[in-house]
Design an enzyme around this catalytic site. Structure first.
Site, PDB file in Angstrom:
ATOM      1  N   GLY A   1     -53.730 -31.140  17.834  1.00 35.19           N
ATOM      2  CA  GLY A   1     -54.690 -30.287  16.545  1.00 35.19           C
ATOM      3  C   GLY A   1     -53.766 -29.710  14.924  1.00 35.19           C
ATOM      4  O   GLY A   1     -53.491 -30.348  13.878  1.00 35.19           O
TER       5      GLY A   1
ATOM      6  N   GLY B   1     -57.520 -28.366  26.949  1.00 31.04           N
ATOM      7  CA  GLY B   1     -57.237 -30.135  26.259  1.00 31.04           C
ATOM      8  C   GLY B   1     -57.798 -30.687  27.900  1.00 31.04           C
ATOM      9  O   GLY B   1     -57.241 -31.729  27.865  1.00 31.04           O
ATOM     10  N   ALA B   2     -57.850 -29.512  28.581  1.00 29.61           N
ATOM     11  CA  ALA B   2     -57.597 -30.254  30.862  1.00 29.61           C
ATOM     12  C   ALA B   2     -58.888 -30.938  31.559  1.00 29.61           C
ATOM     13  O   ALA B   2     -58.901 -30.921  32.345  1.00 29.61           O
ATOM     14  CB  ALA B   2     -57.260 -28.544  31.130  1.00 29.61           C
TER      15      ALA B   2
ATOM     16  N   TYR C   1     -50.041  -6.110  20.523  1.00 31.34           N
ATOM     17  CA  TYR C   1     -49.433  -6.996  19.907  1.00 31.34           C
ATOM     18  C   TYR C   1     -47.856  -7.387  19.743  1.00 31.34           C
ATOM     19  O   TYR C   1     -47.534  -5.754  18.467  1.00 31.34           O
ATOM     20  CB  TYR C   1     -50.699  -8.121  18.850  1.00 31.34           C
ATOM     21  CG  TYR C   1     -49.529  -9.205  17.838  1.00 31.34           C
ATOM     22  CD1 TYR C   1     -49.995 -10.927  18.353  1.00 31.34           C
ATOM     23  CD2 TYR C   1     -48.527  -9.075  16.961  1.00 31.34           C
ATOM     24  CE1 TYR C   1     -49.472 -11.851  18.045  1.00 31.34           C
ATOM     25  CE2 TYR C   1     -47.750 -10.320  17.125  1.00 31.34           C
ATOM     26  CZ  TYR C   1     -48.294 -11.358  17.298  1.00 31.34           C
ATOM     27  OH  TYR C   1     -47.927 -12.872  16.336  1.00 31.34           O
TER      28      TYR C   1
END
Ligand SMILES: Cc1cc2nc3c(=O)[nH]c(=O)nc-3n(C[C@H](O)[C@H](O)[C@H](O)COP(=O)(O)OP(=O)(O)OC[C@H]3O[C@@H](n4cnc5c(N)ncnc54)[C@H](O)[C@@H]3O)c2cc1C
Length: 520
Positions: free
Chosen positions: A127, A259-260, A441
């Site tokens: 992407g 994407g798997a 984070y």
């Protein structure tokens, strides 16, 4: 034309800057400075795909959309984690795809997947290329080759339903492109991760991304109403209603599938009206705990602003000292940014402000809030400048329930400090807040050892184990990729792993879709 990132740095090459002198002085004092030479000579591995397969690809997509030149392959090699950058900086391009293929339609994607199955080619959806977890590094052993499926041609706003406030977007639209198309309709998505400038709609869905305005607009997965997924077994369409009880929600199986399980070719998202007003203000809290308690209060009492973030003492001190983010004199304590977007924000601002004052906050005014908003996408550029002068710098993130926040914070901080040594700077902020908990984070900076890649991988492994041992998640929004797989298995357990493997085995029995990514 789409701006391409530098292959071994973050962001728009035109915005690359050297480390500002003020920050360089600080870094020299705290961590030491050591210029690292750039590698100019990089040789690409040869294209491994057979000529007849290349010819088939060209017949399918056209010559212009099957690219084997060094430049395109280099630009589609890995993502933008610090390990990715260190590998690229050292001239290691061994993960380069053999070919960059650019489908233009859903049918192209379906045909491309069929071709990959026929020839046993690994295919990696691409992407924006901003993955920070090794999501673009497919296993190549045992495959006829690796093809990067670049979704750059699929950039349409396909449908606008203003009555339902949903739109259908194609996956290759980057953040700013999607917002621009929506703005022309008076609409917005409101998804602003720090990688906004480059990351794509398909990538947001495939990684379950979360943006800086998640307090007000929600995570990306919460915005998704429906998706189209091309798989080797056919096309899955999910999301024909705003809500339903038609069995488990299959949207959730596609969201975060990296994407798997297939390639996402369109996404229906809920949208908002463009905000009439935007106000950002800064607050100071005496400690990280006091600030976190105030955030919890807002979340649990229906007082959530649009943006809500809190830096710990270290991050606050560094921001103020370097003037990189909010500027101004150091006041000690912890900096909170509170943003309100929408119509008639004054009333909400007053309510939230009164609550924050009661909880020990001191208002620092709108100028510092505006300065944060102005520089909100700039921090990642600093990582490259720090790497240039021999500082190891990377970020990592997790999430937990409120009652476990302090334990997790201490566990990850000590794991990183123990692994990287006393000179390590660990900074932390909270930028995604829920009624029940929040994400943490971390930004880490330490002097680079002679083998910085191995140095970081060892520290990251310790920090990841500390997260899971503390009962927290291995990732709140960066996804799994290849880097987080061992800890995902610990987090979801044996049955969880079996479910993921079963779906993968059924949808992609020959394992051509992003092999090695996500599935433990
Ligand atoms: C500097 C920096 C800041 C960041 N800040 C944030 C942040 O604030 N919030 C956040 O959530 N993340 C952040 N990230 C991580 C990253 O930007 C997100 O994971 C983002 O969602 C990835 O989108 P992308 O389009 O770049 O995907 P890519 O990197 O291209 O791909 C990511 C994964 O999704 C798969 N994929 C991509 N498109 C598709 C598709 N159409 N169908 C199926 N699979 C697909 C890829 O194969 C890969 O496994 C940051 C990264 C960087 C480098």
């Amino acid at each position: 034309m789409t701006t391409e990132m530098h292959p071994s740095r973050w962001g728009n090459p035109a915005e690359t800057t050297a480390l500002p002198e003020s920050t360089r002085g600080l870094v020299e004092l705290a961590l030491g400075v050591r210029e690292t030479p750039a590698v100019e000579e990089v040789s690409m591995p040869p294209v491994g795909l057979a000529d007849d397969v290349l010819a088939e690809l060209r017949a399918l997509l056209g010559d212009d959309h099957v690219l084997t030149d060094d430049e395109h392959r280099r630009l589609r090699t890995r993502g933008k984690s610090t390990p990715d950058l260190l590998r690229a900086r050292s001239g290691d391009l061994t993960d380069a795809p053999d070919v960059v293929a650019r489908p233009g339609t859903h049918d192209d994607v379906v045909a491309l997947i069929a071709l990959a199955v026929r020839h046993h080619i690994a295919i990696v959806p691409f992407g924006g290329g901003t993955s920070v977890t090794g999501g673009l590094v497919a296993r190549r052993e045992g495959y006829a080759g690796v093809v990067s499926v670049d979704l750059i041609r699929m950039k349409a706003l396909r449908e606008v339903d203003k009555e339902s406030m949903t739109v259908v977007l194609e996956p290759g639209l980057r953040g700013p492109e999607a917002e621009e198309l929506l703005a022309a309709e008076g609409l917005m998505l409101g998804h602003f991760p720090q990688s906004f400038e480059f990351a794509s709609i398909g990538g947001f869905a495939a990684t379950r991304s979360s943006g800086q305005s998640s307090a007000g607009y929600g995570r990306f997965d919460a915005m998704v109403m429906g998706l189209t997924l091309a798989t080797p077994q056919g096309t899955l369409e999910v999301g024909s209603s705003p809500a339903n009880a038609a069995g488990p929600d299959l949207r959730q199986l596609v969201l975060g599938s990296e994407g798997a399980f297939g390639i996402i070719t369109s996404v229906r998202v809920r949208v908002k009206k463009l905000p009439v007003e935007k106000v950002y203000e800064a607050w100071n809290f005496p400690s990280f705990t006091a600030g976190a308690d105030a955030m919890r209060h807002l979340a649990q009492n229906g007082l959530m602003p649009t943006v809500l973030r809190l830096s710990d003492e270290n991050e606050t001190a560094l921001n103020l000292a370097s003037h990189s983010d909010v500027g101004g004199e150091s006041t000690g304590g912890c900096l909170m940014i509170v943003g309100h977007e929408g119509a008639s924000v004054a009333a909400r601002q007053a309510l939230v402000g009164a609550a924050l004052e009661e909880l020990g906050g001191t208002p620092l005014g709108e100028d510092r809030g505006a300065a944060w908003a102005e520089g909100r996408f700039h921090a990642p550029y600093l990582r490259d400048s720090l790497l240039d002068v021999g500082v190891l710098v990377e970020t990592l993130e997790t999430a937990t329930f409120w009652s476990n926040r302090d334990r997790l914070y201490k566990a990850v901080t000590s794991a990183l400090t123990e692994a990287l040594g006393e000179k390590t700077l660990v900074l932390c902020h909270i930028s995604h807040v829920y009624e029940t908990g929040c994400s943490l984070y971390f930004t880490v900076a330490a002097p680079q050892a002679d083998a910085p890649l191995e140095q970081w991988l060892a520290a990251k492994a310790k920090a990841s184990q500390a997260m899971v041992d503390a009962g927290a998640t291995i990732t709140h929004h960066h996804a799994v990729g290849t880097d987080h797989k061992p800890w995902l298995a610990q987090e979801i357990g044996e049955v969880g792993v079996r479910i993921l493997r079963a779906v993968k085995a059924d949808l992609d029995p020959t394992d051509v879709l992003n092999p090695g990514v996500l599935i433990p």
